[in-house]
Enzyme design. Sequence first.
Site, PDB file in Angstrom:
ATOM      1  N   TYR A 142       0.812  -1.215   0.000  1.00 40.21           N
ATOM      2  CA  TYR A 142       0.000   0.000   0.000  1.00 40.21           C
ATOM      3  C   TYR A 142       0.847   1.268   0.000  1.00 40.21           C
ATOM      4  O   TYR A 142       0.380   2.336  -0.368  1.00 40.21           O
ATOM      5  CB  TYR A 142      -0.942   0.030   1.215  1.00 40.21           C
ATOM      6  CG  TYR A 142      -2.052  -1.007   1.191  1.00 40.21           C
ATOM      7  CD1 TYR A 142      -2.235  -1.822   0.085  1.00 40.21           C
ATOM      8  CD2 TYR A 142      -2.916  -1.149   2.254  1.00 40.21           C
ATOM      9  CE1 TYR A 142      -3.251  -2.770   0.058  1.00 40.21           C
ATOM     10  CE2 TYR A 142      -3.944  -2.101   2.242  1.00 40.21           C
ATOM     11  CZ  TYR A 142      -4.084  -2.906   1.139  1.00 40.21           C
ATOM     12  OH  TYR A 142      -5.085  -3.832   1.111  1.00 40.21           O
ATOM     13  N   LYS A 188       3.747 -15.269   2.095  1.00 41.68           N
ATOM     14  CA  LYS A 188       3.714 -16.011   0.823  1.00 41.68           C
ATOM     15  C   LYS A 188       5.164 -16.290   0.447  1.00 41.68           C
ATOM     16  O   LYS A 188       5.639 -15.946  -0.646  1.00 41.68           O
ATOM     17  CB  LYS A 188       2.964 -15.164  -0.226  1.00 41.68           C
ATOM     18  CG  LYS A 188       2.600 -15.881  -1.500  1.00 41.68           C
ATOM     19  CD  LYS A 188       1.525 -16.932  -1.351  1.00 41.68           C
ATOM     20  CE  LYS A 188       1.304 -17.648  -2.677  1.00 41.68           C
ATOM     21  NZ  LYS A 188       0.502 -18.869  -2.552  1.00 41.68           N
ATOM     22  N   ASP A 220      -2.667 -18.112   1.331  1.00 37.30           N
ATOM     23  CA  ASP A 220      -3.793 -18.808   0.693  1.00 37.30           C
ATOM     24  C   ASP A 220      -4.323 -19.905   1.608  1.00 37.30           C
ATOM     25  O   ASP A 220      -5.534 -20.091   1.767  1.00 37.30           O
ATOM     26  CB  ASP A 220      -3.419 -19.338  -0.699  1.00 37.30           C
ATOM     27  CG  ASP A 220      -2.027 -19.960  -0.750  1.00 37.30           C
ATOM     28  OD1 ASP A 220      -1.240 -19.788   0.207  1.00 37.30           O
ATOM     29  OD2 ASP A 220      -1.714 -20.629  -1.753  1.00 37.30           O
ATOM     30  N   ASP A 244      -5.377  -6.997   5.675  1.00 35.71           N
ATOM     31  CA  ASP A 244      -6.598  -6.312   5.266  1.00 35.71           C
ATOM     32  C   ASP A 244      -7.638  -7.347   4.831  1.00 35.71           C
ATOM     33  O   ASP A 244      -8.798  -7.339   5.274  1.00 35.71           O
ATOM     34  CB  ASP A 244      -6.250  -5.373   4.090  1.00 35.71           C
ATOM     35  CG  ASP A 244      -7.332  -4.351   3.810  1.00 35.71           C
ATOM     36  OD1 ASP A 244      -8.344  -4.349   4.525  1.00 35.71           O
ATOM     37  OD2 ASP A 244      -7.166  -3.552   2.873  1.00 35.71           O
ATOM     38  N   ASP A 248     -11.070  -8.952   7.206  1.00 33.01           N
ATOM     39  CA  ASP A 248     -12.462  -8.867   6.756  1.00 33.01           C
ATOM     40  C   ASP A 248     -13.084 -10.264   6.714  1.00 33.01           C
ATOM     41  O   ASP A 248     -14.241 -10.461   7.094  1.00 33.01           O
ATOM     42  CB  ASP A 248     -12.554  -8.230   5.362  1.00 33.01           C
ATOM     43  CG  ASP A 248     -12.841  -6.735   5.441  1.00 33.01           C
ATOM     44  OD1 ASP A 248     -12.428  -6.112   6.436  1.00 33.01           O
ATOM     45  OD2 ASP A 248     -13.477  -6.196   4.511  1.00 33.01           O
TER      46      ASP A 248
END
Length: 357
Positions: A142, A188, A220, A244, A248
Site C-alpha cells: 500500500y 507467501k 492462501d 486487510d 475482513d
Amino acid sequence: MKVYNIAVIKGDGIGPEIIDEAIKVLDAVAVNADFELKYDEYLMGGNAYDITGDPLPQETIDGCERADAILFGAIGGEQWDKLPRDKRPESGLLKLRAALGLYANYRPVKVYDELIEASTLKPEVVQGVDLLVMRELTGGIYFGKPREKGEDRAYNTMIYTKEEIVRIAKEAFESAMKRRKKVCSIDKANVLEVSQLWRDTVEEVAKDYPEVALTHMYVDNAAMQLVRDPKQFDVMLTGNIFGDILSDEASMISGSIGLLPSASVGGKVGLYEPIHGSAPDITGQGIANPLATISSASMMLRFALGEVEAADKIDTAIEKVLKEGYRTKDIAAFGASEVCSTTEMGSIIADIVCSHR
Ligand code: NAD
C-alpha cells in the site's frame, strides 16, 4: 480529576451516526468515574475534501498529535471515487496512519455466544473463537514506491524492511504472551522474496519469546484455515495487504462486520475505529450497528487511557444487551427479542454502563 483529550473524526457515511453513539456511551461511563473526557472534532475523508479541498487537512494531523487518543468512524463514498487518488477519502486515512506512525493494527475477533447463529459458518466451528489479527499498517504494497498507473501497464511495489518486520513481530509476540501464547505468521514465502525476509525475521524475533509457539502459514492456506477451523488461531501476524483481506474474512466469523473494533498503535497517539467502512448503502437510515465503534471506544479506554474498569463496564454492557435480545437490523434475524435503531442501541448501552442495571 483526570482529563483526557479525545480527537474525534466522524468521517463520511454512517461515521457520524456510529460515533455519536460511542460518545454517548463514553459520556455515560465517565459519569461515575474519576476521569473526564473532552472531545475535539476534526475533518477527514470525503467531507474534509468537500470543505477544504484536502481529505486530510493539516489541522487534523496537528489536532490528533495533541490528543491522548483518536476515535474515528469511517470514510469514503462513491461521490469521491473519481477524484485523483491523493484526493480520495482513503488517501486521507492512509496518510494519517503514516503521519502518526501507526504501524500496528490490532483486530480482535470474538464470537458472542448469543450470535453464533449469525455466522455463516456452523456453530461448532465458530463457538469460542477468540483470535487477534495483528496487521502491519504503514508498510508493504500500500505504501511501496515506485508505483505507477499507465495506460496499458500499472504496478505497485511490495517492500518491507527488517526494522518494520521486527517491530510488528514484537507487537504480536507481546500480545501472545498475554493470551494463549501462540503466533501464526502469515506470508507467501514460497513465491515472494519480501515474504522470505518476513519469515526469517519473525523467526529471529521469536528467539526472545521462548514461551510462545510460532508457526508459519502461506496466506492462501490461512484464508482457507480461517473458515475451516478458526479456533486453531490465537495471534495471526500479517503484513498490510494480507491482513486487510484476512481480517475482513475473519469478521464474518462473528456474524457481522458491524461488531468488530480495531486499534492502530505504534506512534505517540493511538487511533480507535471499527473495521467496517462508511456503509453508504445504509447511511441515514438509522440502522447501522454501533457496536463495533462502541467496542473501539472501550479499546481506547483500556489501551490508550488505562481506564480498564470503564472499558470492562462497556464490554459487559455489550454482552448484556446481546443476551437480552437487543439487535440492530444487520443481526436481527439471530435471537432478537427487540430490533432497535442505531441510537436506541447506543442509549441502551449508555443506560447500562451508568446505572449498573
Ligand atoms: P463497508 O464496510 O462500508 O460495507 C460493507 C457492507 O457491510 C455493506 O453492506 C454495509 O451496509 C455493511 N455494514 C458496514 N458497517 C455496518 C454497520 N456498522 N452496521 C450494519 N451494516 C454495516 O464496505 P464497502 O461497502 O466496501 O465500502 C464503502 C466505503 O467505505 C468505500 O468508500 C470504502 O473505500 C470505505 N471504507 C472505509 C474504511 C474506513 O474508513 N476505515 C474501511 C473500509 C472501507
